[in-house]
Design a protein around this motif. Sequence first.
Motif, PDB file in Angstrom:
ATOM      1  N   UNK A 211     -24.504  -4.103  66.057  1.00 13.43           N
ATOM      2  CA  UNK A 211     -24.050  -5.452  66.419  1.00 13.43           C
ATOM      3  C   UNK A 211     -24.518  -5.835  67.826  1.00 13.43           C
ATOM      4  N   UNK A 212     -25.830  -5.903  68.020  1.00 17.91           N
ATOM      5  CA  UNK A 212     -26.357  -6.199  69.370  1.00 17.91           C
ATOM      6  C   UNK A 212     -25.942  -7.573  69.887  1.00 17.91           C
ATOM      7  N   UNK A 213     -25.693  -8.521  68.971  1.00 16.03           N
ATOM      8  CA  UNK A 213     -25.304  -9.850  69.402  1.00 16.03           C
ATOM      9  C   UNK A 213     -23.855  -9.940  69.849  1.00 16.03           C
ATOM     10  N   UNK A 214     -23.058  -8.958  69.482  1.00 15.96           N
ATOM     11  CA  UNK A 214     -21.640  -8.965  69.828  1.00 15.96           C
ATOM     12  C   UNK A 214     -21.348  -8.291  71.164  1.00 15.96           C
ATOM     13  N   UNK A 215     -22.252  -7.398  71.555  1.00 15.75           N
ATOM     14  CA  UNK A 215     -21.997  -6.619  72.767  1.00 15.75           C
ATOM     15  C   UNK A 215     -23.193  -6.709  73.713  1.00 15.75           C
ATOM     16  N   UNK A 216     -22.976  -7.305  74.859  1.00 15.01           N
ATOM     17  CA  UNK A 216     -24.027  -7.413  75.874  1.00 15.01           C
ATOM     18  C   UNK A 216     -23.886  -6.227  76.827  1.00 15.01           C
ATOM     19  N   UNK A 217     -24.833  -5.296  76.769  1.00 14.24           N
ATOM     20  CA  UNK A 217     -24.762  -4.092  77.602  1.00 14.24           C
ATOM     21  C   UNK A 217     -25.738  -4.171  78.777  1.00 14.24           C
ATOM     22  N   UNK A 218     -26.305  -5.357  78.993  1.00 13.11           N
ATOM     23  CA  UNK A 218     -27.301  -5.492  80.060  1.00 13.11           C
ATOM     24  C   UNK A 218     -26.694  -5.315  81.450  1.00 13.11           C
ATOM     25  N   UNK A 219     -25.366  -5.541  81.568  1.00 16.03           N
ATOM     26  CA  UNK A 219     -24.743  -5.414  82.881  1.00 16.03           C
ATOM     27  C   UNK A 219     -24.422  -3.965  83.245  1.00 16.03           C
ATOM     28  N   UNK A 220     -24.650  -3.036  82.313  1.00 17.54           N
ATOM     29  CA  UNK A 220     -24.414  -1.620  82.578  1.00 17.54           C
ATOM     30  C   UNK A 220     -25.726  -0.925  82.917  1.00 17.54           C
ATOM     31  N   UNK A 221     -25.670  -0.007  83.861  1.00 14.03           N
ATOM     32  CA  UNK A 221     -26.870   0.744  84.241  1.00 14.03           C
ATOM     33  C   UNK A 221     -27.424   1.484  83.027  1.00 14.03           C
ATOM     34  N   UNK A 222     -28.700   1.234  82.703  1.00 14.91           N
ATOM     35  CA  UNK A 222     -29.334   1.928  81.590  1.00 14.91           C
ATOM     36  C   UNK A 222     -28.961   1.406  80.224  1.00 14.91           C
ATOM     37  N   UNK A 223     -28.162   0.319  80.159  1.00 18.75           N
ATOM     38  CA  UNK A 223     -27.763  -0.212  78.856  1.00 18.75           C
ATOM     39  C   UNK A 223     -27.011   0.814  78.037  1.00 18.75           C
ATOM     40  N   UNK A 224     -27.501   1.075  76.805  1.00 18.17           N
ATOM     41  CA  UNK A 224     -26.869   2.073  75.930  1.00 18.17           C
ATOM     42  C   UNK A 224     -27.472   3.467  76.112  1.00 18.17           C
ATOM     43  N   UNK A 225     -28.367   3.627  77.051  1.00 16.65           N
ATOM     44  CA  UNK A 225     -29.053   4.900  77.251  1.00 16.65           C
ATOM     45  C   UNK A 225     -28.053   6.035  77.499  1.00 16.65           C
ATOM     46  N   UNK A 226     -28.320   7.184  76.857  1.00 20.74           N
ATOM     47  CA  UNK A 226     -27.500   8.366  77.076  1.00 20.74           C
ATOM     48  C   UNK A 226     -26.360   8.538  76.118  1.00 20.74           C
ATOM     49  N   UNK A 227     -26.177   7.574  75.194  1.00 22.01           N
ATOM     50  CA  UNK A 227     -25.060   7.681  74.266  1.00 22.01           C
ATOM     51  C   UNK A 227     -25.360   8.599  73.091  1.00 22.01           C
ATOM     52  N   UNK A 228     -26.626   8.760  72.740  1.00 23.34           N
ATOM     53  CA  UNK A 228     -27.007   9.619  71.616  1.00 23.34           C
ATOM     54  C   UNK A 228     -27.077  11.073  72.041  1.00 23.34           C
TER      55      UNK A 228
END
Length: 425
Positions: free
Chosen positions: A403-420
Motif C-alpha cells: 500500500x505505497x499510496x497509503x503510507x508516505x515513508x519519505x520523511x524517514x531516513x532510508x525510507x523502508x530500507x532495513x525492514x527485510x
Amino acid sequence: MASSVHFPGAVNSKFTTDLAFEQPSTHPAMPTYRVMDSDGIIVDESRKPSDISNEEILKWYKNMLTGTGPPAIVSIMDLIMFDAQRQGRLSFYMVSAGEEGIAIGSASALFPKDVIFCQYRETGVFQQRGFALSDFMNQLFANGKDNGKGRNMPVHYGSSKLNIHTISSTLATQIPQAAGAAYALKIQALQNPNMVPRIVACYFGEGAASEGDFHAALNIAATRSCPVVFICRNNGYAISTPTLEQYRGDGIASRGIGYGIDTIRVDGNDIFAVREVTKEARRMALENGGKPILIEAMSYRVSHHSTSDDSFAYRAKVEVEDWKRRDNPITRLRKWMEHQGLWDDEMEKEARSQIRKDVLKAFAQAEKEKRAPLRDMFTDVYEDLSEESKVQMKELGRLLDEYPGEYDVSEFEGGRKGLDEPAEQ
C-alpha cells in the motif's frame, strides 16, 4: 521507673500520663528560606551570595530569560514552541513558566557526575548542564538526530552524556528509581573508596507526591541511607487540582520529617536561596556514607499545565495575572542585577533578540531533519532482535510495499530500507 519508650518502633519517646492527641494546628508551619526579596534586595547582608561570579549569574539569567517583556513570564523557547504546537507543527509541549529559578538554581549547585532524574518541567536543568538548543529541538521534533531516536513524546528529554535519565510520562516513577540509583552509588562507593563522591538529584511536583511511589521512595531512601536529594516543586496545582484539594498537612516538607529525613522549605522564586539550599543538601547527602534530603521549593505555575490544558477552566485569570505582577524568579534576579550595575534595558533587548534568533535557527533546522529510520522502532529493546520483532519488521515492510499510496515513508531516513534484513544492533 523507665521515663521513655524503648519499643523498637518508637525509640526515646517519653512516657506521659496526659491523654492528648497531637494536632497539626499546634505546630507552626515550616518556614520558607530565602536570600532576596521580590524586589531583588538581599534580606540578610550576612547571607549575600559570595561564591558565585557575575559571569555565572549572567549565565543563569540568560538561561531563564523570558519572552517579549513584562509582564510576560513565558521563556523565549517556551513561547515559540507553544505557538508551534498550536500551528500543528508539534504534537505536544509543556512550559516551565514561574519555575525557572528552581531548575537553574538547583542545577548550578550539582556536580557534572551527579545523576539526575527529572519530571517534565526541568528544561532549565538541562540548559544549565549543557543540553544544546539543537538537542531540545531534535527531541521535540522526534527526528533522526534525537538521542531517543524519536521514540518518546516531546519534552521527554534525556542525556547519558550529562548523566540525566530520560523523562518518563508516568507520574512519580522516577522517585523510587532515584532512590535505587542512589543506593547503587552508595554500594559502589563502599566497594571503591577512591571513587569521586556523587549523589542523585530527583525532581517532581507536589502532585506526584500524592502517588504511592513517593512514599515508597522516601522510606527506602531513609532506611537505606541513600545519598539522594529529593527536590519537590510545589507550584500550587497538580494539573487542575489545587493544593487545598491535594492534602491537609503542611505542604510536602512535613512528610520528609515523618520519614526521618532532613528537610527544608525554600522560596523557589529566589534563585540564590535555591542554589544555596541545594549546595548544602548535596554536602549533607554525602555525610557519613550517605543520607536522603528533601527540599520543598515553593513557586507558582504561571502557565497552563501543558498544551492540552486550559487552566482558566479551573482557576481565575486574575490569580495568574496577580502572580505575574507580584513575583517571579526572572524579574527578581533581573532587579538584583540592575542594583549591582550588571544589567540594563539595552542588554535585555540585545539578549532577547539574540536568544530568539538562536531558538528559531535551531527550530528551523530540526524541523527539516528526517525522522529516524523505521527499523529503529524495533531495535534497542533487547540486545538482539527477538523473533517476534523480526516477524513484525518484515510484516511492516510488506504492508508498505503493498500500500505505497497509503503510507508516505519519505520523511524517514532510508525510507523502508532495513525492514527485510534486520541491521546489526
